[in-house]
Design an enzyme around this catalytic site. Structure first.
Site, mmCIF file in Angstrom:
data_model
loop_
_atom_site.group_PDB
_atom_site.id
_atom_site.type_symbol
_atom_site.label_atom_id
_atom_site.label_comp_id
_atom_site.label_asym_id
_atom_site.label_seq_id
_atom_site.Cartn_x
_atom_site.Cartn_y
_atom_site.Cartn_z
ATOM 1 N N CYS A 78 53.484 -45.123 93.546
ATOM 2 C CA CYS A 78 54.332 -44.102 93.944
ATOM 3 C C CYS A 78 54.484 -42.973 92.669
ATOM 4 C CB CYS A 78 55.884 -44.523 94.140
ATOM 5 S SG CYS A 78 56.926 -43.222 94.827
ATOM 6 N N ARG B 283 59.944 -42.582 87.451
ATOM 7 C CA ARG B 283 60.337 -43.824 86.711
ATOM 8 C C ARG B 283 59.347 -45.133 86.956
ATOM 9 N NH1 ARG B 283 65.461 -44.186 90.409
ATOM 10 N NH2 ARG B 283 63.874 -44.046 91.910
ATOM 11 N N CYS C 217 62.759 -46.840 96.268
ATOM 12 C CA CYS C 217 61.882 -45.562 96.605
ATOM 13 C C CYS C 217 62.352 -44.543 97.431
ATOM 14 C CB CYS C 217 60.549 -46.431 97.203
ATOM 15 S SG CYS C 217 59.078 -45.018 97.280
#
Ligand code: CO
Length: 209
Positions: A41, A45, A100
């Protein structure tokens, strides 16, 4: 972080690398032979190399919103083709992460403009696994499970491709589904059954004779 700080950081990073090995950048510039293709993703982070403890040259990386591999996405298809056919990586990793935002957005009913078709791919994952997901009463647990199932479905999309089918027949290429637990920093292997998925996939998506 101040944007100028980045250049200062870069200078000290160069110095540190050269201190350990004065030929570091000469070697780095010779070419790449990474063993892994990592698809994760774009979330700031979830840093690819840092969480794996990998150095430059070890991992070929592709990141987008919610680590998706849509069948007709030229970008991710090109990355897979190049990594498998040219770089000959033998391990492809799809790494999702708990928390997410992309998956969360797909679970909510809001019009997000250009993001709609992208998130629709996650809604497709929900539709495929509707029975299992709707049976989970706790919303947080349902959200976490959708994140895991999304990783599984993106692994399946990778396995559908001709390059991956061929490479799996010819050498020991494998596809792995992982989750990064943002709450603990832990990397979790979903242990997807690659040979079994490949067998099932070939029933419908077989490309090689
Ligand atoms: Co994300």
């Amino acid at each position: 972080m101040d944007i100028n700080q980045i250049f200062e950081n870069n200078r000290s990073w160069i110095a540190k690398k050269l201190e350990n090995d004065e030929h570091y950048f000469e070697k780095l510039s010779e070419g790449q032979t990474p063993e892994f293709l990592y698809i994760g993703c774009s979330d700031s982070r979830v840093t690819a190399e840092e969480l794996m403890g990998a150095a430059p040259g070890q991992v070929f990386v592709h990141r987008n919103i919610a680590n998706m591999i849509p069948n007709t996405d030229l970008n991710s298809m090109s990355v897979i083709n190049y990594a498998v056919v040219q770089l000959k990586v033998n391990n492809i990793i799809v790494c999702g992460h708990y928390g997410c935002g992309g998956v969360k957005a797909a679970m909510q009913q809001s019009d997000l403009g250009i993001l709609n078709p992208w998130l629709r791919n996650i809604r497709d994952v929900y539709r495929i696994h509707k029975k299992e997901l709707n049976a989970i009463e706790n919303e947080e647990n349902r959200y976490r499970r959708l994140i895991e199932l999304n990783v599984l479905e993106q692994c399946i999309n990778i396995i559908k491709t001709a390059e991956v089918q061929k490479a799996s027949d010819e050498r020991c290429l494998k596809v792995h589904g992982w989750i990064f637990d943002i709450h603990t920093g832990k990397l979790i292997d979903l242990k997807i059954d690659f040979p079994k998925i490949m067998e099932g996939i070939k029933e419908i998506y077989r490309i090689t004779p």
